[in-house]
Design an enzyme around this catalytic site. Structure first.
Site, PDB file in Angstrom:
ATOM      1  N   GLY A 279       0.834  -1.200   0.000  1.00  0.00           N
ATOM      2  CA  GLY A 279       0.000   0.000   0.000  1.00  0.00           C
ATOM      3  C   GLY A 279       0.861   1.239   0.000  1.00  0.00           C
ATOM      4  O   GLY A 279       1.757   1.367   0.840  1.00  0.00           O
TER       5      GLY A 279
ATOM      6  N   ASN B 152      -6.001  -5.222   7.658  1.00  0.00           N
ATOM      7  CA  ASN B 152      -5.823  -5.574   6.244  1.00  0.00           C
ATOM      8  C   ASN B 152      -6.934  -6.548   5.854  1.00  0.00           C
ATOM      9  O   ASN B 152      -7.125  -7.563   6.513  1.00  0.00           O
ATOM     10  CB  ASN B 152      -4.453  -6.235   6.064  1.00  0.00           C
ATOM     11  CG  ASN B 152      -4.230  -6.818   4.663  1.00  0.00           C
ATOM     12  OD1 ASN B 152      -3.466  -7.749   4.498  1.00  0.00           O
ATOM     13  ND2 ASN B 152      -4.869  -6.289   3.658  1.00  0.00           N
ATOM     14  N   GLY B 153      -7.666  -6.213   4.780  1.00  0.00           N
ATOM     15  CA  GLY B 153      -8.766  -7.081   4.319  1.00  0.00           C
ATOM     16  C   GLY B 153     -10.043  -6.280   4.200  1.00  0.00           C
ATOM     17  O   GLY B 153     -10.076  -5.089   4.513  1.00  0.00           O
TER      18      GLY B 153
END
Ligand code: AMP
Length: 457
Positions: free
Chosen positions: A28, A102-103
């Protein structure tokens, strides 16, 4: 997609967290943040941009404490606003809570509506904030029970790190969509999305956090608990992590990514051999499969395209014009290698077709005689609801076009994609992967509202 890091029990926790972010930058590039805890209060710095631009000796020294969590963001819910930079930090009943996620969750709409009805006021437009509200709302006697109650309510993809009540917490959803690794640094523990983060910190890789596992780390003690039913839950590791996303020097999903990609290339060679003067990859992500392809067929391998390292991942650019411009700046073919040659060019995947079309055009410009393109995964046809920011189906080139039509669009002499069975045949734990972006078969219910910006007001 995002990268997350957690550090416990280290005198330079925020420095270690920074190193972790640096190693996970590929996950990211929009924003990066660190929250540290010194036993009395939390300290936070988070900004738009790369970790290396956001942190230096002087501001890291303000992030005092022996514990820290950190996050590098690539937005998959919510826009790229300052309010959406993680870790999220709040105070609740005079105690701080910090979260990095995250996800993507799949029951965001239900939880959001319920929490708002109960009086929650959301500060961001990210599903990740749900964790904070659930933590605040759930009675918190015993830590293990508290966390079990919280994580039992969320569904979908999450690997998270939390700073909570003197503890560093790491948790992974029962299907294990996203990776989360456990390491040891001195006598403290660390958590990171990928094991490559440990190498930079000179930490030891211990193991992966198991799907459905929650680790509660206090000082140098680690307690592990499992969400009810998670040991028997069907697993859904993201196969695109192996194909493209994770770093080749990482070990996730019980395998080394470099070796997985070489195996993908070798399988691709078996399925789609091509006659040419040499094999080359589109850097960097196509190089590993290209090496596997060349070795399998005993063909020469060349590094015929040079990558400019001062530019990040091109698909993150907001407009097609900028994407195409950056693609051109980023990769440059070597005329003296390519002119008059028949080449096999390997790419890890085709999403929109932008990179590939532009690459092929440039290879023609420098005089390639024949171009045979091979892709080390099947055609991507369906969106991801678990944390990869694929465009809507309409923008996915393989959703609308056949292989021959894609070949015509990118103007190659031949095109071959790895088959689904071929891709899965090289994965270590074949039955444990999510391949919904290739098959449209989702391992969970599909969220009702799939708009990335659905939580924007
Ligand atoms: P193309 O589809 O030809 O523009 O190529 C896109 C390149 O970016 C390939 O190397 C893809 O693997 C990579 N990529 C990875 N993730 C994404 C994403 N979410 N959207 C678009 N491209 C991506």
């Amino acid at each position: 997609m995002c990268g997350i890091v957690g550090i416990s029990h280290h005198k330079e926790a925020s420095k270690m967290a920074f190193l972790g972010l640096y190693a996970l930058q590929h996950r990211g590039e929009e924003a990066a943040g660190i929250v540290s805890y010194d036993g009395r209060e939390m300290h936070v710095i988070k900004k738009d941009g790369l970790a290396v631009d956001n942190f230096d000796e002087s501001n890291i020294s303000r992030l005092k404490g022996h514990m820290a969590i950190a996050h590098t963001r690539y937005s998959t819910t919510g826009g790229s606003h300052t309010k959406n930079i993680q870790p999220i930090l709040v105070n609740h009943r005079k105690k701080p809570i910090a979260v990095a996620h995250n996800g993507n969750l799949i029951n965001t709409d239900e939880l959001y509506a319920r929490l708002e009805d109960e009086g929650s006021i959301f500060q961001t437009s990210m599903d990740s904030e749900i964790f904070v509200h659930l933590l605040a709302k759930t009675p918190n006697g015993d830590m293990a029970q508290w966390l079990t109650k919280v994580f039992s309510q969320v569904k979908g993809a999450y690997s998270v790190v939390l700073l909570l009540e003197e503890c560093l917490i790491g948790a992974r959803d029962p299907q294990g969509f996203r990776p989360l690794c456990l390491g040891k640094l001195g006598d403290g523990y660390i958590l990171a999305s990928e094991s490559c983060a440990f190498d930079l910190m000179k930490a030891e890789f211990v193991r992966e956090i198991a799907p459905g596992e929650i680790v509660i780390i206090k000082g140098n003690k680690l307690e592990s608990i499992y969400l009810p039913g998670s040991k028997s839950a069907a697993k859904a590791f993201c196969v695109f992590e192996n194909v493209y996303f994770a770093r080749p020097d990482s070990r996730i999903f019980d395998d080394n990514i470099y070796q997985v990609r070489k195996r993908l290339g070798a399988q691709l060679a078996k399925e789609h051999p091509a006659k040419a003067d040499f094999v080359m990859g589109i850097p960097d992500s196509g190089n590993y499969a290209a090496l596997g392809y060349a070795q399998e067929l005993n063909m020469p391998f060349e590094l015929g395209i040079v990558r400019n390292h001062y530019i990040g991942r091109t698909f993150i650019q907001p407009t097609q014009f900028l994407r195409e411009f950056r693609v051109r700046v980023k990769l440059n073919p070597i005329r003296d290698v390519i002119k008059g040659k028949k080449v096999v060019i390997i790419e890890d995947s085709i999403v929109r077709g932008t990179t590939s079309r532009s690459r092929i055009e440039e290879l023609r410009e420098v005089g390639a005689k024949e171009i045979h393109m091979r892709i080390s995964c099947p055609p991507i046809k369906s969106p991801c609801f678990y944390g990869i920011d694929f465009p809507s189906s309409g923008e996915l080139i393989a959703h609308n076009k056949t292989v021959q039509e894609i070949a015509d669009f990118i103007k190659v002499d031949s095109l071959g994609f790895l088959s689904l069975d071929g891709m899965m045949s090289v994965m270590k734990d074949k039955s444990s992967f999510c391949s919904a972006c290739f098959t449209g078969k989702y391992p969970t219910a599909i969220p009702k509202n799939t708009d990335k910006l659905k939580l924007e007001s």
